[in-house]
Design a protein around this motif. Structure first.
Motif, PDB file in Angstrom:
ATOM      1  N   ILE A 293       4.045   4.853 -10.293  1.00 63.43           N
ATOM      2  CA  ILE A 293       3.064   4.196 -11.157  1.00 63.43           C
ATOM      3  C   ILE A 293       3.421   2.716 -11.265  1.00 63.43           C
ATOM      4  O   ILE A 293       4.547   2.368 -11.666  1.00 63.43           O
ATOM      5  CB  ILE A 293       3.055   4.806 -12.571  1.00 63.43           C
ATOM      6  N   PHE A 294       2.479   1.846 -10.924  1.00 64.80           N
ATOM      7  CA  PHE A 294       2.697   0.413 -11.060  1.00 64.80           C
ATOM      8  C   PHE A 294       2.510   0.009 -12.521  1.00 64.80           C
ATOM      9  O   PHE A 294       1.527   0.415 -13.160  1.00 64.80           O
ATOM     10  CB  PHE A 294       1.727  -0.368 -10.188  1.00 64.80           C
ATOM     11  N   LEU A 295       3.425  -0.810 -13.030  1.00 61.95           N
ATOM     12  CA  LEU A 295       3.339  -1.273 -14.406  1.00 61.95           C
ATOM     13  C   LEU A 295       2.810  -2.700 -14.497  1.00 61.95           C
ATOM     14  O   LEU A 295       2.718  -3.260 -15.605  1.00 61.95           O
ATOM     15  CB  LEU A 295       4.718  -1.178 -15.078  1.00 61.95           C
ATOM     16  N   ASN A 296       2.468  -3.291 -13.382  1.00 62.29           N
ATOM     17  CA  ASN A 296       1.794  -4.587 -13.356  1.00 62.29           C
ATOM     18  C   ASN A 296       0.821  -4.606 -12.177  1.00 62.29           C
ATOM     19  O   ASN A 296       0.961  -3.838 -11.219  1.00 62.29           O
ATOM     20  CB  ASN A 296       2.786  -5.745 -13.266  1.00 62.29           C
ATOM     21  N   ASP A 297      -0.180  -5.454 -12.267  1.00 61.32           N
ATOM     22  CA  ASP A 297      -1.214  -5.516 -11.224  1.00 61.32           C
ATOM     23  C   ASP A 297      -0.621  -6.010  -9.911  1.00 61.32           C
ATOM     24  O   ASP A 297       0.203  -6.930  -9.888  1.00 61.32           O
ATOM     25  CB  ASP A 297      -2.346  -6.460 -11.646  1.00 61.32           C
ATOM     26  N   GLN A 298      -1.090  -5.399  -8.818  1.00 57.66           N
ATOM     27  CA  GLN A 298      -0.660  -5.804  -7.488  1.00 57.66           C
ATOM     28  C   GLN A 298      -1.888  -5.879  -6.574  1.00 57.66           C
ATOM     29  O   GLN A 298      -2.141  -4.996  -5.750  1.00 57.66           O
ATOM     30  CB  GLN A 298       0.365  -4.810  -6.925  1.00 57.66           C
TER      31      GLN A 298
ATOM     32  N   GLN B  19      -2.057   2.367 -12.207  1.00 58.41           N
ATOM     33  CA  GLN B  19      -2.470   3.080 -11.001  1.00 58.41           C
ATOM     34  C   GLN B  19      -1.230   3.319 -10.149  1.00 58.41           C
ATOM     35  O   GLN B  19      -0.157   2.777 -10.420  1.00 58.41           O
ATOM     36  CB  GLN B  19      -3.518   2.290 -10.213  1.00 58.41           C
ATOM     37  N   GLY B  20      -1.366   4.144  -9.128  1.00 53.34           N
ATOM     38  CA  GLY B  20      -0.191   4.415  -8.314  1.00 53.34           C
ATOM     39  C   GLY B  20      -0.484   5.337  -7.165  1.00 53.34           C
ATOM     40  O   GLY B  20      -1.573   5.318  -6.597  1.00 53.34           O
ATOM     41  N   TRP B  21       0.476   6.177  -6.834  1.00 55.25           N
ATOM     42  CA  TRP B  21       0.345   7.047  -5.672  1.00 55.25           C
ATOM     43  C   TRP B  21       1.125   8.348  -5.889  1.00 55.25           C
ATOM     44  O   TRP B  21       2.042   8.410  -6.707  1.00 55.25           O
ATOM     45  CB  TRP B  21       0.851   6.349  -4.409  1.00 55.25           C
ATOM     46  N   ILE B  22       0.724   9.370  -5.155  1.00 55.06           N
ATOM     47  CA  ILE B  22       1.457  10.632  -5.096  1.00 55.06           C
ATOM     48  C   ILE B  22       1.600  10.960  -3.625  1.00 55.06           C
ATOM     49  O   ILE B  22       0.599  11.096  -2.901  1.00 55.06           O
ATOM     50  CB  ILE B  22       0.714  11.778  -5.808  1.00 55.06           C
ATOM     51  N   LEU B  23       2.833  11.111  -3.150  1.00 52.94           N
ATOM     52  CA  LEU B  23       3.085  11.349  -1.741  1.00 52.94           C
ATOM     53  C   LEU B  23       3.944  12.610  -1.568  1.00 52.94           C
ATOM     54  O   LEU B  23       4.852  12.862  -2.364  1.00 52.94           O
ATOM     55  CB  LEU B  23       3.807  10.157  -1.101  1.00 52.94           C
ATOM     56  N   PRO B  24       3.660  13.399  -0.528  1.00 51.60           N
ATOM     57  CA  PRO B  24       4.417  14.636  -0.319  1.00 51.60           C
ATOM     58  C   PRO B  24       5.840  14.385   0.150  1.00 51.60           C
ATOM     59  O   PRO B  24       6.173  13.288   0.619  1.00 51.60           O
ATOM     60  CB  PRO B  24       3.601  15.369   0.757  1.00 51.60           C
ATOM     61  N   ALA B  25       6.674  15.395   0.019  1.00 53.12           N
ATOM     62  CA  ALA B  25       8.057  15.307   0.493  1.00 53.12           C
ATOM     63  C   ALA B  25       8.068  15.005   1.987  1.00 53.12           C
ATOM     64  O   ALA B  25       7.250  15.510   2.740  1.00 53.12           O
ATOM     65  CB  ALA B  25       8.789  16.619   0.216  1.00 53.12           C
ATOM     66  N   GLY B  26       9.006  14.151   2.386  1.00 55.04           N
ATOM     67  CA  GLY B  26       9.116  13.792   3.795  1.00 55.04           C
ATOM     68  C   GLY B  26       8.265  12.608   4.198  1.00 55.04           C
ATOM     69  O   GLY B  26       8.265  12.215   5.366  1.00 55.04           O
TER      70      GLY B  26
ATOM     71  N   GLU C  28       6.380  -9.875  -7.956  1.00 50.70           N
ATOM     72  CA  GLU C  28       7.403  -8.977  -8.499  1.00 50.70           C
ATOM     73  C   GLU C  28       6.748  -7.667  -8.944  1.00 50.70           C
ATOM     74  O   GLU C  28       5.694  -7.669  -9.575  1.00 50.70           O
ATOM     75  CB  GLU C  28       8.089  -9.636  -9.682  1.00 50.70           C
ATOM     76  N   LEU C  29       7.375  -6.563  -8.595  1.00 50.56           N
ATOM     77  CA  LEU C  29       6.800  -5.241  -8.869  1.00 50.56           C
ATOM     78  C   LEU C  29       7.659  -4.478  -9.872  1.00 50.56           C
ATOM     79  O   LEU C  29       8.863  -4.316  -9.673  1.00 50.56           O
ATOM     80  CB  LEU C  29       6.684  -4.433  -7.572  1.00 50.56           C
ATOM     81  N   GLU C  30       7.021  -4.012 -10.924  1.00 49.54           N
ATOM     82  CA  GLU C  30       7.661  -3.116 -11.878  1.00 49.54           C
ATOM     83  C   GLU C  30       6.951  -1.778 -11.795  1.00 49.54           C
ATOM     84  O   GLU C  30       5.725  -1.711 -11.865  1.00 49.54           O
ATOM     85  CB  GLU C  30       7.565  -3.671 -13.298  1.00 49.54           C
ATOM     86  N   PHE C  31       7.709  -0.711 -11.605  1.00 55.30           N
ATOM     87  CA  PHE C  31       7.078   0.594 -11.441  1.00 55.30           C
ATOM     88  C   PHE C  31       7.967   1.722 -11.938  1.00 55.30           C
ATOM     89  O   PHE C  31       9.185   1.568 -12.090  1.00 55.30           O
ATOM     90  CB  PHE C  31       6.685   0.831  -9.987  1.00 55.30           C
ATOM     91  N   VAL C  32       7.318   2.842 -12.189  1.00 55.79           N
ATOM     92  CA  VAL C  32       7.990   4.096 -12.547  1.00 55.79           C
ATOM     93  C   VAL C  32       7.827   5.058 -11.385  1.00 55.79           C
ATOM     94  O   VAL C  32       6.740   5.158 -10.806  1.00 55.79           O
ATOM     95  CB  VAL C  32       7.368   4.711 -13.814  1.00 55.79           C
TER      96      VAL C  32
ATOM     97  N   VAL D 265      -2.455  10.676  -2.589  1.00 61.02           N
ATOM     98  CA  VAL D 265      -3.267  10.057  -3.639  1.00 61.02           C
ATOM     99  C   VAL D 265      -2.827   8.604  -3.775  1.00 61.02           C
ATOM    100  O   VAL D 265      -1.636   8.330  -3.965  1.00 61.02           O
ATOM    101  CB  VAL D 265      -3.088  10.789  -4.977  1.00 61.02           C
ATOM    102  N   VAL D 266      -3.761   7.670  -3.686  1.00 58.92           N
ATOM    103  CA  VAL D 266      -3.452   6.250  -3.869  1.00 58.92           C
ATOM    104  C   VAL D 266      -4.569   5.649  -4.724  1.00 58.92           C
ATOM    105  O   VAL D 266      -5.730   5.653  -4.307  1.00 58.92           O
ATOM    106  CB  VAL D 266      -3.350   5.499  -2.534  1.00 58.92           C
ATOM    107  N   GLY D 267      -4.214   5.162  -5.914  1.00 58.17           N
ATOM    108  CA  GLY D 267      -5.224   4.583  -6.804  1.00 58.17           C
ATOM    109  C   GLY D 267      -5.112   5.147  -8.209  1.00 58.17           C
ATOM    110  O   GLY D 267      -4.012   5.322  -8.737  1.00 58.17           O
TER     111      GLY D 267
END
Length: 249
Positions: free
Chosen positions: A24-29, A50-57, A67-71, A94-96
């Motif tokens: 999860i992005f904590l600032n706009d990119q 917003q952010g992303w979900i990616l599978p293992a591997g 500068e990027l701050e994210f969780v 998932v991206v967005g």
């Protein structure tokens, strides 16, 4: 489950994710670029939360101009197995925008540890359940295909069986030369792109013949065949019967 908060300078680089991971992005990119399963990054602007979900591997490239701050939250295989999800679980990245409840749970995941084992385990399971519900498993034709470029082509094929599916267009979609694409496709699928398209069209035709009242000519047209005679020849070669006989059988 592991939750971390990170601040990185502008730039980015390659990534490799051993576990199913949410970011999860904590600032706009607005200049964010992402390559998932390929070396060519595409412009994928992301806003705060917003952010992303990616599978293992998952492997690829992530680039950003500020500068990027994210969780990030990584789910262990052990936790996923409680929901019947194996190590090979594949889904469409998932991206967005993210599910609101999943977003809320993920942003507070780093606090789960400090509230006792029962609370931690309950909240981790709630997050995992919401994440699994939020992703879309890959369609059957993409199962086991690691290269995201080929998965993109397969989705395009099955979404456009009635249209012209040239080798050149498919190679361009995969961002490969025609020669490289043909070799990569055959290695992954065990057949050439042309053979795959023909079989996919005929399989779609077999379903339409059994489940609709469309004429054979209309079925042929909806499956990418302008030549009815050629459609009949290909169909009989695969199914051992003409379309009309197959329908009545």
């Amino acid at each position: 489950m592991v939750s971390t908060r990170t601040v990185l300078p502008a730039g980015g680089g390659a990534y490799a994710l051993p576990s199913l991971t949410l970011g999860i992005f904590l600032n706009d990119q607005p200049g964010h670029r992402l390559a998932h399963g390929s070396s060519q990054a595409a412009h994928r602007p992301l806003s705060k939360n917003q952010g992303w979900i990616l599978p293992a591997g998952s492997e690829g490239l992530c680039e950003y101009d500020a500068e990027l701050e994210f969780v990030s939250v990584s789910l262990s295989h052990t936790l996923l197995e409680e929901f019947g999800i194996g190590r090979s679980f594949e889904f469409e990245a998932v991206v967005g925008a993210l599910d609101p409840l999943l977003l809320s749970l993920s942003l507070s995941a780093d606090s789960f540890e400090g509230n006792g084992a029962l609370y931690r385990d309950t909240m981790q399971r709630a997050l995992a359940a919401q994440l699994i519900q939020s992703v879309k498993p890959l369609p059957a034709w993409n199962a086991g295909i690691e290269d995201a470029r080929l998965r993109r082509v397969l989705d395009h094929i099955h979404d456009n069986l009635a249209k012209d599916l040239s080798l050149t267009a498919m190679a361009e979609l995969a961002a490969m030369s025609s020669t490289h694409f043909s070799k990569a496709f055959k290695k992954a699928l065990g057949q050439s792109p042309l053979q795959y398209v023909i079989k996919a069209r005929l399989e779609r035709a077999s379903v339409l013949l059994k489940t609709t009242q469309l004429s054979v000519a209309e079925v042929a047209w909806r499956c990418g065949y302008q030549d009815l005679s050629r459609f009949g020849q290909h169909f009989k070669r695969l199914y051992g019967a003409t379309p009309a006989v197959f329908r009545s059988g």
